[in-house]
Design an enzyme around this catalytic site. Sequence first.
Site, PDB file in Angstrom:
ATOM      1  N   ASP A 174       0.869  -1.180   0.000  1.00 19.64           N
ATOM      2  CA  ASP A 174       0.000   0.000   0.000  1.00 19.64           C
ATOM      3  C   ASP A 174       0.904   1.227   0.000  1.00 19.64           C
ATOM      4  O   ASP A 174       1.133   1.849   1.035  1.00 19.64           O
ATOM      5  CB  ASP A 174      -0.892  -0.026   1.243  1.00 19.64           C
ATOM      6  CG  ASP A 174      -1.847   1.152   1.271  1.00 19.64           C
ATOM      7  OD1 ASP A 174      -2.010   1.813   0.223  1.00 19.64           O
ATOM      8  OD2 ASP A 174      -2.431   1.423   2.340  1.00 19.64           O
ATOM      9  N   SER A 175       1.423   1.552  -1.175  1.00 15.79           N
ATOM     10  CA  SER A 175       2.467   2.578  -1.268  1.00 15.79           C
ATOM     11  C   SER A 175       1.927   3.854  -1.892  1.00 15.79           C
ATOM     12  O   SER A 175       0.769   3.925  -2.291  1.00 15.79           O
ATOM     13  CB  SER A 175       3.591   2.053  -2.156  1.00 15.79           C
ATOM     14  OG  SER A 175       3.114   1.982  -3.484  1.00 15.79           O
ATOM     15  N   THR A 176       2.818   4.839  -2.027  1.00 15.56           N
ATOM     16  CA  THR A 176       2.486   6.022  -2.815  1.00 15.56           C
ATOM     17  C   THR A 176       2.638   5.669  -4.304  1.00 15.56           C
ATOM     18  O   THR A 176       2.864   4.512  -4.660  1.00 15.56           O
ATOM     19  CB  THR A 176       3.401   7.192  -2.415  1.00 15.56           C
ATOM     20  OG1 THR A 176       4.752   6.739  -2.479  1.00 15.56           O
ATOM     21  CG2 THR A 176       3.124   7.645  -0.995  1.00 15.56           C
ATOM     22  N   PRO A 181       9.774   8.439  -4.917  1.00 14.54           N
ATOM     23  CA  PRO A 181      10.471   7.643  -3.899  1.00 14.54           C
ATOM     24  C   PRO A 181      10.013   6.183  -3.815  1.00 14.54           C
ATOM     25  O   PRO A 181      10.800   5.322  -3.436  1.00 14.54           O
ATOM     26  CB  PRO A 181      10.134   8.361  -2.585  1.00 14.54           C
ATOM     27  CG  PRO A 181       9.489   9.653  -2.948  1.00 14.54           C
ATOM     28  CD  PRO A 181       9.119   9.622  -4.378  1.00 14.54           C
TER      29      PRO A 181
END
Length: 309
Positions: A174-176, A181
């Site tokens: 569950d990332s950006t 980055p």
Amino acid sequence: VSDGDDSRPPTADWRPSRAKQDWFAEPPLRGFQQRVQTTKVCYRKESCAQRIEVVDSVPFGRMLVLDGAVQTTERDEFIYHEMLVHPALLCHPDPRQVLLIGGGDGGALRRILQHPVSTVTMVELDSQVVEVSQRYLPSVGGTAILDHRASLLIEDGVEFVKHCDLKLDAVIVDSTDPVGPAKALFAEEFYRSVHRILADDGVFVTQSGSPLLMPAELHETYHNLRQVFPVVRLYLTPVPSYPGTLWSFTFASKGRDPLGVEPGVIRQRLSDRAISPHFYTSELHFGAFALPSFVEEALKGGRPIDLLA
Ligand code: AG3
């Protein structure tokens, strides 16, 4: 959040005339921008990793914004989090050991804990995101972080997976966005590490960005996963607060297939696990994997089909 846009409201009674309007918009992406009316900035600070903002908005209630990108909102977090977690965990009969990468707001963790898991290790880069979410957005994660089955590690997900010696039934990212980055979480090398720590009947799922606004990244993610896993399946859902609304997730495994499970089995597992989602249904479990033709073509081909180019 910018002040003072005086463009006319769509209806006369929509707001008192002369009232000051504040608007939030993400930076434009490929000439596209959507904006929401805001009423208050609750928090704004630079952490070690990023700029964290919490803003109250008219359409979505309170929103968590990282480096200018909306991560989650009070009103539509359920769509994203249910669709991230439930398809993968419901296609597994007995997901016990789960790894969650990112997800500092707790929304994914709360849905994972609805399944009969024994341990969830959450690896989040930025402790400030966890603290700010608990304080300002308590409805997203609830008390998930206090659950005895959950443990929180503040560290880089890529590094953790590289050195991890657990065997996992599920790995959930569950990332950006797949730009900037978080890019390393969409690379083939990371997927090779995930493959190593995943049980033979384990499942993997990641958010994979906007098919309309990030087609190249989506194509790359899909192909990187295909280098490593025999089963790779993309699925879609609308998330109204994200740019372009239409959002993608990518599932992968060494053999387990979310479309290989009988609909009755999915319904039975939902009821055995006493889960009553607000968005996900057993029909959507299958329907979400039915892709528009241009997305199918883009995944098959050597290059992404770019509708906006
Ligand atoms: N993670 C995916 C958010 C990506 C949204 N992108 C954007 N707004 N540009 C969400 C984290 C929620 N737990």
